[in-house]
Design a protein around this motif. Structure first.
Motif, short mmCIF file in Angstrom:
data_model
loop_
_atom_site.label_atom_id
_atom_site.label_comp_id
_atom_site.label_asym_id
_atom_site.label_seq_id
_atom_site.Cartn_x
_atom_site.Cartn_y
_atom_site.Cartn_z
N GLY A 100 40.63 49.03 64.41
CA GLY A 100 41.15 48.68 63.08
C GLY A 100 40.34 47.64 62.35
O GLY A 100 40.79 47.09 61.35
N GLY A 101 39.13 47.38 62.81
CA GLY A 101 38.29 46.37 62.18
C GLY A 101 37.73 46.76 60.83
O GLY A 101 37.39 45.91 60.02
N LEU A 102 37.66 48.07 60.55
CA LEU A 102 37.15 48.55 59.26
C LEU A 102 38.32 48.90 58.34
O LEU A 102 39.22 49.64 58.73
CB LEU A 102 36.26 49.77 59.46
CG LEU A 102 34.88 49.46 60.01
CD1 LEU A 102 34.23 50.72 60.56
CD2 LEU A 102 34.01 48.84 58.93
N ARG A 103 38.26 48.36 57.10
CA ARG A 103 39.35 48.56 56.14
C ARG A 103 38.79 48.79 54.74
O ARG A 103 37.70 48.34 54.43
CB ARG A 103 40.25 47.33 56.13
CG ARG A 103 40.82 47.05 57.50
CD ARG A 103 41.34 45.67 57.64
NE ARG A 103 41.64 45.42 59.05
CZ ARG A 103 42.12 44.30 59.49
NH1 ARG A 103 42.36 43.31 58.66
NH2 ARG A 103 42.36 44.15 60.78
N TRP A 104 39.58 49.47 53.94
CA TRP A 104 39.24 49.72 52.53
C TRP A 104 40.28 49.00 51.70
O TRP A 104 41.49 49.22 51.85
CB TRP A 104 39.31 51.22 52.26
CG TRP A 104 38.93 51.63 50.88
CD1 TRP A 104 39.76 51.73 49.79
CD2 TRP A 104 37.63 52.01 50.44
NE1 TRP A 104 39.05 52.15 48.70
CE2 TRP A 104 37.73 52.33 49.07
CE3 TRP A 104 36.40 52.11 51.07
CZ2 TRP A 104 36.64 52.75 48.32
CZ3 TRP A 104 35.31 52.52 50.32
CH2 TRP A 104 35.44 52.84 48.97
N THR A 105 39.84 48.12 50.82
CA THR A 105 40.75 47.41 49.92
C THR A 105 40.51 47.90 48.51
O THR A 105 39.37 47.90 48.02
CB THR A 105 40.55 45.89 50.01
OG1 THR A 105 40.76 45.48 51.37
CG2 THR A 105 41.52 45.15 49.11
N THR A 106 41.57 48.33 47.85
CA THR A 106 41.46 48.86 46.49
C THR A 106 41.44 47.71 45.48
O THR A 106 41.75 46.57 45.83
CB THR A 106 42.65 49.78 46.18
OG1 THR A 106 43.86 49.01 46.21
CG2 THR A 106 42.74 50.92 47.19
N ALA A 107 41.12 48.04 44.25
CA ALA A 107 41.07 47.02 43.19
C ALA A 107 42.42 46.33 43.00
O ALA A 107 42.48 45.16 42.64
CB ALA A 107 40.61 47.65 41.89
N ASP A 108 43.53 47.05 43.27
CA ASP A 108 44.85 46.44 43.10
C ASP A 108 45.35 45.75 44.37
O ASP A 108 46.50 45.32 44.44
CB ASP A 108 45.88 47.46 42.60
CG ASP A 108 46.14 48.59 43.59
OD1 ASP A 108 45.56 48.59 44.69
OD2 ASP A 108 46.96 49.48 43.25
#
Length: 189
Positions: A100-108
């Motif tokens: 779970g070390g890789l994540r995608w964070t959206t603009a919101d």
């Protein structure tokens, strides 16, 4: 010689005086400065699982796909990011990519983990998925992170949290970018 000693003594006294005058009495540790957000192709030196070892992580290409040879995304769009992992030590190191070390964070501000849907779990482009999180000594390989996102969530921030809990960030372009775009598109079909 006498002038040199006097000048040196005067400099020491002035420095001590300045230190005494500027001491606010606050002994708290300074806050760490925030890490800069990197771009595709820029590397970060990270700690392995449990803080053991060191790996260099370098995301280098992103491709967005609404359908692949592996299936369709559940949320509308796959964001497929290729990255290089390189062991920088003489002993085996395991990255947090498989934990779970890789994540995608959206603009919101919404965050999803790598392979966040059943459809994303099945995406394994040949030539881009070389081996997983464990790296033998002084070896590197290429892998992919696959995020199942909504089309409006293109152009997010890739976050990698290492074994020490330190978060590294890369701003990911909203369109296909990087040197391996043609090859990755071919491997996704």
């Amino acid at each position: 010689m006498r002038h040199l000693v006097t000048a040196s003594a005067l400099a020491v006294v002035c420095c001590l005086g300045l230190t005494a005058c500027t001491d606010s009495g606050d002994r708290s540790a300074p806050e760490p400065s925030p890490r800069a957000t990197l771009g595709l192709g820029q590397s970060a030196d990270t700690a392995g699982v449990g803080g053991r070892g060191a790996a260099r992580i370098t995301p280098d290409t992103v491709v967005y796909a609404d359908r692949t040879g592996f299936g369709a995304p559940e949320h509308g769009l796959f964001a497929v990011v290729t990255y290089q992992s390189r062991n920088r030590t003489t002993s085996r190191v395991t990255t947090t990519a498989g934990q779970g070390g890789l994540r995608w964070t959206t603009a919101d501000g919404r965050t999803v983990t790598d392979r966040n849907s059943k459809a994303a779990t099945g995406v394994a482009p040949i030539g881009f998925s070389e081996g997983g999180a464990a790296l033998p000594p002084e070896v590197g390989h290429q892998d992919v992170a696959v995020f199942d996102i909504a089309a409006a969530e293109r152009g997010g921030t890739l976050v990698y949290v290492d074994g020490d809990g330190t978060a590294f960030r890369w701003k990911i372009p909203a369109s296909d970018s990087g040197a391996a775009v043609p090859a990755l598109k071919f491997a996704l079909d």
